[in-house]
Write a protein that holds these residues in place. Structure first.
Motif, PDB file in Angstrom:
ATOM      1  N   LEU B 565     -26.998  44.724 -51.630  1.00  0.00           N
ATOM      2  CA  LEU B 565     -25.666  43.559 -51.130  1.00  0.00           C
ATOM      3  C   LEU B 565     -25.258  43.507 -49.029  1.00  0.00           C
ATOM      4  O   LEU B 565     -25.933  44.384 -48.949  1.00  0.00           O
ATOM      5  CB  LEU B 565     -25.050  43.517 -51.927  1.00  0.00           C
ATOM      6  N   THR B 566     -26.252  42.637 -49.358  1.00  0.00           N
ATOM      7  CA  THR B 566     -26.495  42.117 -47.594  1.00  0.00           C
ATOM      8  C   THR B 566     -25.767  41.229 -47.136  1.00  0.00           C
ATOM      9  O   THR B 566     -25.555  39.448 -47.496  1.00  0.00           O
ATOM     10  CB  THR B 566     -27.340  41.792 -47.306  1.00  0.00           C
ATOM     11  N   GLY B 567     -24.240  41.117 -46.232  1.00  0.00           N
ATOM     12  CA  GLY B 567     -24.004  40.553 -45.476  1.00  0.00           C
ATOM     13  C   GLY B 567     -24.394  39.308 -44.391  1.00  0.00           C
ATOM     14  O   GLY B 567     -25.208  39.901 -43.818  1.00  0.00           O
ATOM     15  N   LEU B 568     -24.545  37.637 -45.318  1.00  0.00           N
ATOM     16  CA  LEU B 568     -25.083  37.087 -43.907  1.00  0.00           C
ATOM     17  C   LEU B 568     -24.342  36.428 -42.969  1.00  0.00           C
ATOM     18  O   LEU B 568     -23.018  35.914 -43.078  1.00  0.00           O
ATOM     19  CB  LEU B 568     -25.733  35.895 -44.986  1.00  0.00           C
ATOM     20  N   SER B 569     -24.957  36.868 -41.832  1.00  0.00           N
ATOM     21  CA  SER B 569     -23.753  36.645 -40.524  1.00  0.00           C
ATOM     22  C   SER B 569     -24.521  34.888 -39.921  1.00  0.00           C
ATOM     23  O   SER B 569     -24.478  34.636 -39.054  1.00  0.00           O
ATOM     24  CB  SER B 569     -24.711  37.603 -38.848  1.00  0.00           C
ATOM     25  N   LEU B 570     -23.359  34.622 -41.008  1.00  0.00           N
ATOM     26  CA  LEU B 570     -23.439  33.057 -40.341  1.00  0.00           C
ATOM     27  C   LEU B 570     -22.438  32.288 -39.266  1.00  0.00           C
ATOM     28  O   LEU B 570     -21.081  32.841 -39.559  1.00  0.00           O
ATOM     29  CB  LEU B 570     -23.705  32.344 -41.628  1.00  0.00           C
ATOM     30  N   THR B 571     -22.855  31.405 -38.812  1.00  0.00           N
ATOM     31  CA  THR B 571     -21.961  30.146 -37.738  1.00  0.00           C
ATOM     32  C   THR B 571     -21.329  29.976 -38.961  1.00  0.00           C
ATOM     33  O   THR B 571     -21.943  29.294 -39.927  1.00  0.00           O
ATOM     34  CB  THR B 571     -22.416  30.062 -36.596  1.00  0.00           C
ATOM     35  N   ASP B 572     -19.488  29.273 -38.464  1.00  0.00           N
ATOM     36  CA  ASP B 572     -19.469  27.999 -39.216  1.00  0.00           C
ATOM     37  C   ASP B 572     -20.939  27.101 -39.002  1.00  0.00           C
ATOM     38  O   ASP B 572     -20.715  26.644 -40.928  1.00  0.00           O
ATOM     39  CB  ASP B 572     -18.066  27.300 -38.725  1.00  0.00           C
ATOM     40  N   THR B 573     -20.767  26.344 -38.492  1.00  0.00           N
ATOM     41  CA  THR B 573     -21.918  25.315 -38.830  1.00  0.00           C
ATOM     42  C   THR B 573     -22.878  25.994 -39.871  1.00  0.00           C
ATOM     43  O   THR B 573     -23.500  25.510 -40.077  1.00  0.00           O
ATOM     44  CB  THR B 573     -22.706  25.745 -37.181  1.00  0.00           C
ATOM     45  N   GLU B 574     -23.783  26.622 -39.486  1.00  0.00           N
ATOM     46  CA  GLU B 574     -24.886  27.789 -40.186  1.00  0.00           C
ATOM     47  C   GLU B 574     -24.370  27.106 -41.793  1.00  0.00           C
ATOM     48  O   GLU B 574     -25.205  27.719 -43.434  1.00  0.00           O
ATOM     49  CB  GLU B 574     -25.015  28.923 -40.386  1.00  0.00           C
ATOM     50  N   LYS B 575     -22.954  28.158 -41.591  1.00  0.00           N
ATOM     51  CA  LYS B 575     -23.137  27.967 -43.308  1.00  0.00           C
ATOM     52  C   LYS B 575     -22.908  26.786 -43.993  1.00  0.00           C
ATOM     53  O   LYS B 575     -23.201  26.382 -45.335  1.00  0.00           O
ATOM     54  CB  LYS B 575     -21.142  28.479 -43.261  1.00  0.00           C
ATOM     55  N   GLU B 576     -22.240  25.777 -43.367  1.00  0.00           N
ATOM     56  CA  GLU B 576     -21.932  24.251 -43.788  1.00  0.00           C
ATOM     57  C   GLU B 576     -23.935  23.377 -43.777  1.00  0.00           C
ATOM     58  O   GLU B 576     -23.813  23.259 -45.313  1.00  0.00           O
ATOM     59  CB  GLU B 576     -20.958  23.413 -42.939  1.00  0.00           C
ATOM     60  N   GLU B 577     -24.077  24.145 -43.481  1.00  0.00           N
ATOM     61  CA  GLU B 577     -25.660  24.020 -43.881  1.00  0.00           C
ATOM     62  C   GLU B 577     -26.249  24.915 -44.813  1.00  0.00           C
ATOM     63  O   GLU B 577     -27.327  24.046 -46.105  1.00  0.00           O
ATOM     64  CB  GLU B 577     -26.583  24.599 -42.294  1.00  0.00           C
ATOM     65  N   LEU B 578     -25.900  25.996 -44.909  1.00  0.00           N
ATOM     66  CA  LEU B 578     -26.859  26.479 -46.026  1.00  0.00           C
ATOM     67  C   LEU B 578     -25.414  25.850 -47.248  1.00  0.00           C
ATOM     68  O   LEU B 578     -26.480  25.793 -48.347  1.00  0.00           O
ATOM     69  CB  LEU B 578     -25.301  27.970 -46.092  1.00  0.00           C
ATOM     70  N   PHE B 579     -24.576  25.173 -47.347  1.00  0.00           N
ATOM     71  CA  PHE B 579     -23.588  24.591 -48.349  1.00  0.00           C
ATOM     72  C   PHE B 579     -24.722  23.284 -48.868  1.00  0.00           C
ATOM     73  O   PHE B 579     -24.714  23.240 -49.512  1.00  0.00           O
ATOM     74  CB  PHE B 579     -22.704  24.431 -47.881  1.00  0.00           C
ATOM     75  N   ASP B 580     -24.741  23.049 -47.706  1.00  0.00           N
ATOM     76  CA  ASP B 580     -25.794  21.456 -47.983  1.00  0.00           C
ATOM     77  C   ASP B 580     -27.350  21.800 -48.755  1.00  0.00           C
ATOM     78  O   ASP B 580     -27.292  21.418 -49.441  1.00  0.00           O
ATOM     79  CB  ASP B 580     -25.824  20.909 -47.013  1.00  0.00           C
ATOM     80  N   ALA B 581     -27.705  23.166 -48.453  1.00  0.00           N
ATOM     81  CA  ALA B 581     -29.079  22.840 -48.477  1.00  0.00           C
ATOM     82  C   ALA B 581     -28.473  23.447 -50.625  1.00  0.00           C
ATOM     83  O   ALA B 581     -29.875  23.047 -51.483  1.00  0.00           O
ATOM     84  CB  ALA B 581     -30.021  24.540 -48.702  1.00  0.00           C
ATOM     85  N   ILE B 582     -27.409  24.248 -51.164  1.00  0.00           N
ATOM     86  CA  ILE B 582     -27.079  24.554 -52.250  1.00  0.00           C
ATOM     87  C   ILE B 582     -26.871  23.461 -52.759  1.00  0.00           C
ATOM     88  O   ILE B 582     -27.382  22.623 -54.271  1.00  0.00           O
ATOM     89  CB  ILE B 582     -26.433  25.530 -52.174  1.00  0.00           C
TER      90      ILE B 582
END
Lengths: 304, 754
Positions: B565-582
């Protein structure tokens, strides 16, 4: 006057009374007799206006007008019904009962009430609920007599009374008729009391009115005969004489009949010679028994 | 009219009645005083407390309010108290009708029957009015001392008086009519109970029959279990016509008001004064009609009915049949077969015999009454048959597509897939391996094509018949019928709605229903849910919700056996980018890709809402921790999720998907899996499997377990799925040890074709 015209009453499918016709005149005591369950109480309930007949009509004369009794205020004011199981208000005493009836009966006499209470030796302040059965009956009779109504209906009012009280009530009814007038109807099994006080007797038998006649007329009609004949004769001879309760001991016959002595003798002479012929008047209870066709009851073996 | 003039006998009768029943208004007033002002003072009504607490926050002279009685708790009982005192009043005042001795006196002395009725009836009415008036007056006076709302107090007090009095008056009149019809006390109380609950008994009977025999009916009695719906029951549907509910709402609304002198709350409460006068007048008039009927019946009542059991055969039989049919109909909750009908007939007859025996006071000669329940069974049987054959077209009715404005349908998929806060593992405890979807997610479909899809599904549901579930031994998986609870609501262009409910359906139909998830409406919903789910229910704007979500959520990555299990250090902007990708990847999924993936997923993204605030990020923490708190979404990543994979690769997190483990044991568990939980096994709810970590299957499934040889490992690892819409396959538990020496067991699903 009370007039019953072909009155019938049914409870569901059960017929309690059929085609009862009678006329009960004013200024008289009318005795209503019949075996248990004959329909005496039902008839009183209809006369009082409590029950409505299924067929036929009942009329009660009030102030010269013939009224149907069912829910008729005029009749209610002039009629008091002493039922066989009288009702009293909760926690009622004789005094509160007096106050209750006083407002409903315009001729209610407080002095009569007080005199009667003294005569019956009842405590007017005691709760009627604590009275004995006989005392409760006395309390109802006191209320009825004090109301001084034109029509007084008593259902089995001698029941539960001791012999002295029966005499007293009988005398009071006679006195009531003399003083107040009106019509008293007494339904009872106690034929001895009725015989002494009634002017007219109505007998219900087999759901119908067997007869409704003046008591003297009944006595004149019904006689018990004892005859000794020179030989035995067929029973059919007696049947043609409208006999009741025929008993035979050798050539001696005892029976009750409404036929006249002359008719009986004439019929018997056609078959045999009469050695002895005696006629006796009947008491009311004997007439009752004869009319009801009571035979010999068989008791033997019941308690074996 | 002459007989109704007040003459000596009438006056005396009035006096006698007053003397005899003086205790009645006193008793009723005491009861109402306790119920209204009494409990208000004793319980220190919360309305008062609110008023005072409000007084502390605003200037005292601007505070206005009153509380005539406790409007939180006691108010619920006020209608029943009024019904109770009406019931008892009618009984006491007309009790003489049940005694031959007593009625001989009252019917034969002085007044006419009509007058006698009016005197007694009016005494009861005046007693009711007096008790309600006095108790409300005391409440008003108490409030005058503590509030500045005298004017409103009096107006609401008068309104409430009329409302309470009308209700009590109507109940009292109905009771009096029943008194006149009955011959004994027990008949009276049973008849009143029957008449007052007739609506409930009829609804219960209809509901149970509909439940068993009428596919498509949406009204159900029970809620919260797998066989019952989430749609309002037939009781709730028709509760608006409830006499008690109507008055309770008035009492609740008008009993209290507080706020600023010109505040909206207070104005609203006071405004109720004029909202429902017509209904109150109508109720009063209904009471008056019953009074008139009672008067007529009383005048004609046969005195010989006193003390007669079951004096009114029609009333006693009607009440008895209502009770027995509604009780017997409960058997239909267990099913609607021929044998259930036989049982219904037996129970109805038995209950009828018991109840009618109580009415008649004797048990003998019951056989004479048997034609009545037999006839009732016959009529009910015809009713059941009509329902069975579609309720005269009710079951098979589908509106014309041109008439439909929009349609909503519940289905066993999960459009909240991957949404934080309501992920599909949120509901489940450690004991469950299958998705238990909430079926109340009913998105509006308006496109003609989408509506046609629903109509097609509706036709399948009608064909499925909703007649019950399949036997456990069934082998034809697609033809297996399971519990479902599917609702379809058509909103027509004229604004009306048509709703149908299906309790069971075939598994093939369920899979067909998943097509719904790929309509435009659901894809939009899916997209919205990943980023904005819960915004509406929290009264947040989407922007507010997303901002909170991004700031509070944490994302972890893992291989498909959860070894690392690896925690991803994402900024808020990066999280939103990841959500959009999903979103972009998953919204293009097909049914098979989402629910029956052909290939093994390459890794899992876990999005947790509370990752930063506790130690969920601790790699040593077991993975199933996420499934038990706040709903962690598991996003299964496949090879064709290009944007997600590219994003993770760009950020250097793709390595988290690489396995670092040794498989030490694989055990296989035969299906069916829940022998002791039949309901779950037979429900459509548990069709969607998802993987879990470190849970022990052996306790439950030991009789079905088989350990596999190492030679079989590769095949199992290739074919086992982290998620699948199950079709009678098997479960496998895969035990691994990672490079840190940590042992972990993962439960996966093995489809049946493998």
């Amino acid at each position: 006057m009370i007039e019953l015209r072909h009155v019938s009453k049914q409870f569901g499918r059960y017929s309690a009374l059929e085609d009862v016709t009678a006329c009960i005149r004013d200024e008289s005591i009318y005795g209503l007799i019949g075996y248990n369950g004959a329909g005496k109480t039902t008839l009183l309930n209809m006369i009082s206006g409590l029950y409505l007949p299924n067929y036929g009509e009942i009329f009660i004369e009030v102030n010269g007008e013939m009224c149907k009794p069912f829910d008729n205020v005029k009749v209610k004011r002039n009629l008091f019904y002493v039922s066989d199981d009288p009702y009293y208000l909760p926690y009622a005493t004789l005094n509160t009962t007096r106050d209750f009836y006083k407002g409903f009966y315009r001729n209610f006499s407080e002095s009569t009430f007080e005199k009667l209470v003294k005569l019956f030796k009842l405590d007017p302040e005691k709760r009627i609920g604590d009275f004995s059965k006989g005392m409760k009956r006395q309390a109802a009779i006191i209320s009825g007599l004090s109301s001084r109504v034109k029509y007084l209906l008593l259902d089995e009012s001698f029941d539960g009374l001791d012999p002295n009280m029966r005499v007293l009530v009988s005398n009071l009814l006679t006195e009531y008729l003399l003083e107040v007038g009106g019509t008293i109807i007494v339904a009872s099994h106690n034929l001895y009391e009725l015989e002494n006080i009634c002017d007219t007797i109505g007998m219900i038998n087999g759901k119908r009115m067997a007869f409704s006649k003046e008591i003297e007329e009944i006595r004149g009609e019904y006689k018990k005969y004892r005859v000794a004949l020179d030989k035995k004769i067929p029973k059919e001879v007696f049947t043609s004489l409208d006999e009741k309760n025929l008993r035979e001991e050798g050539n001696i016959y005892t029976f009750v009949s409404c036929e006249s002595e002359k008719n009986i003798k004439e019929k018997l002479y056609t078959h045999c010679s009469i050695i002895l012929f005696e006629a006796y008047p009947l008491a009311l209870n004997e007439i009752f028994k004869a009319e009801m066709g009571e035979g010999e009851d068989e008791y033997e073996g019941i308690f074996d | 009219m002459k007989e109704y003039l007040i003459n000596g006998e009438t006056k005396h009768s009035i006096k006698v009645t007053i003397r005899q029943f003086l205790y009645l208004p006193v008793l009723m007033t005491v009861i109402m005083l306790i119920v209204l002002p009494g409990t208000n003072i004793i319980m220190k009504s919360s309305s008062f407390r609110l008023m005072y607490s409000l007084g502390e926050s605003i200037e005292r002279d601007k505070l206005i309010g009153f509380s005539l009685y406790d409007t939180n708790q006691i108010v619920k009982f006020i209608p029943y108290v009024l019904m109770g005192i009406s019931l008892v009043s009618a009984f006491l005042l007309f009790r003489f009708l049940f005694s031959k001795k007593a009625q001989a006196v009252y019917f034969l002395t002085g007044t006419s029957r009509g007058q006698l009725f009016l005197i007694r009836y009016m005494f009861g009415v005046i007693s009711l009015a007096a008790s309600v008036f006095l108790s409300l007056a005391v409440s008003v006076v108490i409030n005058v001392f503590v509030s500045d709302a005298t004017k409103f107090l009096i107006s609401n007090g008068i309104y409430l008086f009329f409302a309470m009095f009308s209700m009590a008056y109507c109940c009292y009149s109905v009771c009096v009519v029943i008194m006149v019809l009955c011959g004994r006390g027990i008949d009276y109380f049973m008849s009143v109970a029957g008449v007052w609950s007739a609506r409930i008994l009829v609804l219960l009977f209809m509901q149970n029959v509909f439940f068993a025999f009428l596919p498509g009916t949406p009204y159900y009695f029970g809620q919260g279990n797998l066989q019952a719906g989430i749609y309002p029951s037939i009781f709730e549907k028709y509760s608006d016509v409830s006499f008690t509910k109507f008055f309770r709402e008035i009492f609740e609304t008008c009993g209290t008001a507080y706020g600023h002198k010109e505040g909206p709350d207070f104005d609203y409460a006071v405004a109720q004064f004029v909202t429902k006068p017509q209904m109150i007048i109508l109720v009063f008039l209904v009471g008056a009609v019953f009074a008139f009927v009672g008067w007529l019946l009383f005048k004609k009542r046969k005195a010989e009915l006193a003390e007669t059991p079951s004096a009114n055969n029609v009333l006693s039989n009607a009440v008895t049949l209502l009770i027995s049919a509604s009780i017997a109909s409960c058997i239909f909750l267990a099913g609607g077969t021929f044998w259930h009908i036989v049982l219904f007939a037996l129970i109805l007859t038995a209950v009828y015999c018991v109840v009618i025996s109580v009415f008649r006071g004797v048990v003998s000669k019951l056989y004479k009454s048997l034609p009545i329940p037999f006839f009732a069974v016959f009529v009910c049987g015809i009713f059941c048959l009509v329902c069975y054959f579609g309720g005269l077209g009710y079951s098979s009715y589908i509106p014309q597509i041109d008439d439909i404005s929009c349609v909503q349908i519940s289905y066993p998929g999960h459009p909240q897939y991957a949404s934080v806060g309501s992920g599909y593992s949120a509901w489940s405890g450690s004991s469950y391996y299958f998705h238990y979807a909430s079926l109340d997610n009913m998105t509006k479909l308006t496109e003609k094509e989408d509506v046609e899809t629903v109509i097609d599904i509706h036709r399948l549901l009608i064909a499925d018949g909703s007649r019950g579930i399949s036997d456990e031994s069934t082998t034809d998986y697609d033809e297996t019928a399971v519990y479902a609870n599917i609702y379809i609501t058509y909103t027509l262009k004229d604004g009306s709605q048509i709703t149908r409910f299906y309790r069971t359906l075939k598994l093939s139909t369920i899979f067909r229903m998943l097509d719904l998830e790929f309509t435009d409406a659901y894809i939009d919903l899916f997209k919205s849910k990943i980023k904005y789910f819960g915004a509406d229910e929290n009264d947040w704007t989407k922007e507010e919700y997303l901002e909170t979500l991004l700031s509070m959520s944490a994302v972890y990555a893992s291989d498909n056996l959860f070894s690392n299990l690896t925690g991803l250090s994402l900024t808020d902007t990066e999280k939103e980018e990841l959500f959009d990708a999903i979103i972009n990847d998953k919204s293009d999924d097909t049914v098979d890709e989402r629910y029956r993936p052909q290939k093994e997923c390459i890794g899992v993204l876990l999005i947790t809402y509370n990752g930063k605030s506790d130690d969920a990020g601790d790699p040593k923490k077991k993975f199933d921790y996420f499934g038990q708190y706040y709903g962690t979404s598991h996003v299964y990543v496949y090879e064709d999720d290009k944007e997600t994979i590219t994003y993770l690769k760009n950020k250097g997190y793709y390595d988290a998907f690489v396995k670092d483990l040794t498989v030490t044991k694989i055990e296989l568990y035969e299906f069916p899996l829940y022998p002791e939980e039949e309901q779950l096994q037979k429900s459509a709810y548990n069709r969607c499997f998802y993987s879990k970590v470190n849970t022990d299957l052996t306790e439950r499934f030991t009789p079905f377990v088989r350990e596999l040889a190492q030679t079989e490992y590769n095949e199992i690892l290739q074919n086992a799925r982290l998620t699948y819409f199950i079709n009678g396959g098997q479960l496998v538990t895969i035990t691994t040890v990672n490079s840190d020496g940590e042992e972990r067991t993962v439960t996966k699903y093995l489809p049946i074709n493998n």
